[in-house]
Motif scaffolding. Structure first.
Motif, PDB file in Angstrom:
ATOM      1  N   MET A   1       0.394  -1.217  -0.028  1.00 26.03           N
ATOM      2  CA  MET A   1      -0.164  -0.033   0.015  1.00 26.03           C
ATOM      3  C   MET A   1       0.646   1.456   0.170  1.00 26.03           C
ATOM      4  SD  MET A   1      -2.776   1.397   2.320  1.00 26.03           S
ATOM      5  CE  MET A   1      -1.941   2.352   3.638  1.00 26.03           C
ATOM      6  N   LYS A   2       0.264   2.301  -1.070  1.00 24.88           N
ATOM      7  CA  LYS A   2       0.782   3.536  -0.767  1.00 24.88           C
ATOM      8  C   LYS A   2       0.560   4.815  -1.120  1.00 24.88           C
ATOM      9  CE  LYS A   2       5.789   3.403  -3.151  1.00 24.88           C
ATOM     10  NZ  LYS A   2       6.755   3.324  -3.927  1.00 24.88           N
ATOM     11  N   THR A   3       0.679   5.572  -0.083  1.00 28.70           N
ATOM     12  CA  THR A   3      -0.415   6.973  -0.032  1.00 28.70           C
ATOM     13  C   THR A   3       0.107   8.463  -0.557  1.00 28.70           C
ATOM     14  OG1 THR A   3      -0.886   5.604   2.116  1.00 28.70           O
ATOM     15  CG2 THR A   3      -1.867   8.123   1.990  1.00 28.70           C
ATOM     16  N   LEU A   4      -0.046   8.941  -1.590  1.00 27.03           N
ATOM     17  CA  LEU A   4       0.309  10.364  -1.480  1.00 27.03           C
ATOM     18  C   LEU A   4      -0.717  11.249  -1.445  1.00 27.03           C
ATOM     19  CD1 LEU A   4       2.461   9.915  -3.787  1.00 27.03           C
ATOM     20  CD2 LEU A   4       0.961  10.268  -5.675  1.00 27.03           C
ATOM     21  N   ILE A   5      -0.237  12.397  -0.827  1.00 26.08           N
ATOM     22  CA  ILE A   5      -1.326  13.563  -0.674  1.00 26.08           C
ATOM     23  C   ILE A   5      -0.894  14.777  -2.108  1.00 26.08           C
ATOM     24  CG2 ILE A   5      -1.571  15.263   1.140  1.00 26.08           C
ATOM     25  CD1 ILE A   5      -1.878  12.680   1.809  1.00 26.08           C
ATOM     26  N   ILE A   6      -2.109  14.657  -2.723  1.00 24.27           N
ATOM     27  CA  ILE A   6      -2.280  15.400  -3.587  1.00 24.27           C
ATOM     28  C   ILE A   6      -2.945  17.629  -3.482  1.00 24.27           C
ATOM     29  CG2 ILE A   6      -3.567  16.536  -5.909  1.00 24.27           C
ATOM     30  CD1 ILE A   6      -0.714  14.039  -6.302  1.00 24.27           C
ATOM     31  N   ASN A   7      -2.221  17.895  -3.428  1.00 26.08           N
ATOM     32  CA  ASN A   7      -3.408  19.521  -2.985  1.00 26.08           C
ATOM     33  C   ASN A   7      -3.139  20.116  -4.378  1.00 26.08           C
ATOM     34  OD1 ASN A   7      -1.351  19.480   0.152  1.00 26.08           O
ATOM     35  ND2 ASN A   7       0.566  20.008  -1.456  1.00 26.08           N
ATOM     36  N   SER A   8      -3.340  20.808  -5.257  1.00 26.45           N
ATOM     37  CA  SER A   8      -4.008  20.954  -6.140  1.00 26.45           C
ATOM     38  C   SER A   8      -4.342  20.203  -7.261  1.00 26.45           C
ATOM     39  CB  SER A   8      -3.296  22.251  -6.102  1.00 26.45           C
ATOM     40  OG  SER A   8      -2.219  21.773  -7.508  1.00 26.45           O
ATOM     41  N   LEU A   9      -5.634  20.769  -8.259  1.00 31.98           N
ATOM     42  CA  LEU A   9      -6.025  19.722  -9.828  1.00 31.98           C
ATOM     43  C   LEU A   9      -4.387  19.624 -10.564  1.00 31.98           C
ATOM     44  CD1 LEU A   9      -8.006  19.432 -10.854  1.00 31.98           C
ATOM     45  CD2 LEU A   9      -8.682  20.983 -11.770  1.00 31.98           C
ATOM     46  N   ASP A  10      -3.783  20.977 -10.252  1.00 32.44           N
ATOM     47  CA  ASP A  10      -1.784  20.931 -10.704  1.00 32.44           C
ATOM     48  C   ASP A  10      -1.096  19.994 -10.817  1.00 32.44           C
ATOM     49  OD1 ASP A  10      -1.815  22.427 -13.148  1.00 32.44           O
ATOM     50  OD2 ASP A  10       0.096  23.013 -12.188  1.00 32.44           O
ATOM     51  N   GLU A  11      -1.016  19.242  -9.237  1.00 35.31           N
ATOM     52  CA  GLU A  11      -0.079  17.613  -8.951  1.00 35.31           C
ATOM     53  C   GLU A  11      -0.658  16.649  -9.078  1.00 35.31           C
ATOM     54  OE1 GLU A  11       1.417  20.444  -4.467  1.00 35.31           O
ATOM     55  OE2 GLU A  11       0.846  17.779  -4.679  1.00 35.31           O
ATOM     56  N   MET A  12      -2.539  17.231  -9.275  1.00 36.50           N
ATOM     57  CA  MET A  12      -3.090  16.099  -9.699  1.00 36.50           C
ATOM     58  C   MET A  12      -2.771  15.357 -11.169  1.00 36.50           C
ATOM     59  SD  MET A  12      -4.946  13.140  -8.715  1.00 36.50           S
ATOM     60  CE  MET A  12      -6.738  13.307  -7.905  1.00 36.50           C
ATOM     61  N   LYS A  13      -3.019  16.576 -12.130  1.00 35.30           N
ATOM     62  CA  LYS A  13      -2.192  16.270 -13.584  1.00 35.30           C
ATOM     63  C   LYS A  13      -0.897  15.945 -13.373  1.00 35.30           C
ATOM     64  CE  LYS A  13      -1.937  19.148 -18.273  1.00 35.30           C
ATOM     65  NZ  LYS A  13      -2.972  19.763 -18.865  1.00 35.30           N
ATOM     66  N   THR A  14       0.098  17.084 -13.055  1.00 36.76           N
ATOM     67  CA  THR A  14       1.392  15.567 -12.841  1.00 36.76           C
ATOM     68  C   THR A  14       0.690  14.167 -12.937  1.00 36.76           C
ATOM     69  OG1 THR A  14       1.716  18.274 -11.947  1.00 36.76           O
ATOM     70  CG2 THR A  14       3.771  16.221 -12.301  1.00 36.76           C
ATOM     71  N   LEU A  15       0.474  14.022 -11.344  1.00 31.70           N
ATOM     72  CA  LEU A  15       0.541  12.753 -11.533  1.00 31.70           C
ATOM     73  C   LEU A  15      -0.074  11.823 -12.364  1.00 31.70           C
ATOM     74  CD1 LEU A  15       0.885  10.430  -9.457  1.00 31.70           C
ATOM     75  CD2 LEU A  15      -1.279  10.588  -8.724  1.00 31.70           C
ATOM     76  N   GLY A  16      -1.017  12.274 -12.965  1.00 27.63           N
ATOM     77  CA  GLY A  16      -1.886  11.543 -14.248  1.00 27.63           C
ATOM     78  C   GLY A  16      -0.945  11.430 -15.535  1.00 27.63           C
ATOM     79  N   LEU A  17      -0.501  12.411 -15.562  1.00 27.66           N
ATOM     80  CA  LEU A  17       0.928  12.604 -16.560  1.00 27.66           C
ATOM     81  C   LEU A  17       1.634  11.268 -16.594  1.00 27.66           C
ATOM     82  CD1 LEU A  17       1.366  16.447 -17.837  1.00 27.66           C
ATOM     83  CD2 LEU A  17      -0.522  14.927 -19.167  1.00 27.66           C
ATOM     84  N   LYS A  18       2.196  11.413 -15.261  1.00 25.47           N
ATOM     85  CA  LYS A  18       3.034  10.675 -15.551  1.00 25.47           C
ATOM     86  C   LYS A  18       2.877   9.081 -15.734  1.00 25.47           C
ATOM     87  CE  LYS A  18       5.621  11.429 -11.093  1.00 25.47           C
ATOM     88  NZ  LYS A  18       6.290  11.208  -9.502  1.00 25.47           N
ATOM     89  N   ILE A  19       2.225   8.535 -14.770  1.00 25.69           N
ATOM     90  CA  ILE A  19       1.275   7.195 -14.567  1.00 25.69           C
ATOM     91  C   ILE A  19       0.895   7.030 -16.068  1.00 25.69           C
ATOM     92  CG2 ILE A  19      -0.938   5.757 -14.125  1.00 25.69           C
ATOM     93  CD1 ILE A  19      -1.461   7.166 -11.221  1.00 25.69           C
ATOM     94  N   GLY A  20       0.459   7.937 -16.899  1.00 26.07           N
ATOM     95  CA  GLY A  20      -0.335   7.818 -18.405  1.00 26.07           C
ATOM     96  C   GLY A  20       1.187   7.541 -19.129  1.00 26.07           C
ATOM     97  N   LYS A  21       2.016   7.637 -18.878  1.00 30.26           N
ATOM     98  CA  LYS A  21       3.227   8.510 -20.195  1.00 30.26           C
ATOM     99  C   LYS A  21       4.292   6.031 -18.935  1.00 30.26           C
ATOM    100  CE  LYS A  21       4.799  12.349 -20.661  1.00 30.26           C
ATOM    101  NZ  LYS A  21       4.326  13.361 -19.573  1.00 30.26           N
TER     102      LYS A  21
END
Ligand SMILES: Nc1ncnc2c1ncn2[C@@H]1O[C@H](COP(=O)(O)OP(=O)(O)O)[C@@H](O)[C@H]1O
Ligand SMILES: [Mg+2]
Length: 150
Positions: free
Chosen positions: A1-21
């Motif tokens: 299990m891993k937990t991640l804290i996201i503070n903004s929509l922008d950070e969610m975008k950064t994460l999503g792009l990274k996963i997608g790649k």
């Protein structure tokens, strides 16, 4: 299990792009969380990271939207399903058990037909733009390439 804290929509975008790649095809990502948690937004960002050019939205009436790319993205959203649905009749297996990427919103409702080896991302709203993401999988090896970038 891993937990991640996201503070903004922008950070969610950064994460999503990274996963997608990182996605190779054949993965099933289950997104659970309340309405407004950000499941559809995360799906959109992951799709963008995969290089999908179509605009990804909530499927309004469909349970499944397919986006074609180098790797196809099958976006399931069973939110509107009520009662006992006989999924066996819907022919989803061809999509779910393929080399596409599956992203499933409200996986609880179609759990019995989903591939066993999957990565679940639970999104919890912590504030207006804050989110806690909890990653769990029954197959750490299969999802190593995603877990290692978190
Ligand atoms: N960090 C964040 N991550 C995702 N969505 C966020 C975030 N901060 C604010 N939001 C907003 O929350 C809402 C999430 O909606 P949506 O992605 O449709 O949720 P769901 O599919 O889980 O119902 C959007 O209005 C989005 O702009
Ligand atoms: Mg949604």
């Amino acid at each position: 299990m891993k937990t991640l804290i996201i503070n903004s929509l922008d950070e969610m975008k950064t994460l999503g792009l990274k996963i997608g790649k990182k996605l190779k095809g054949g993965e099933t990502l289950c997104l659970s969380g309340d309405l407004g948690a950000g499941k559809t937004h995360l799906t959109k960002f992951i799709g963008q990271g995969m290089g999908i050019e179509d605009y990804i939205t909530s499927p309004s009436f469909a349970i499944l939207n397919i986006y074609y790319g180098k790797i196809n993205l099958n976006h399931f959203d069973s939110y509107r399903l009520e009662g006992d649905i006989d999924f066996d009749d819907l022919g989803f297996d061809d999509y779910l058990f393929s080399n596409d990427v599956n992203i499933v919103e409200w996986p609880e409702k179609m759990e019995n037909i989903l591939p066993k080896d999957r990565l679940t991302i639970k999104i919890e709203k912590t504030s207006d733009t804050g989110r806690k993401l909890i990653f769990t999988t029954n197959n750490e090896d299969k999802y190593k390439h995603i877990l290692e970038i978190l």
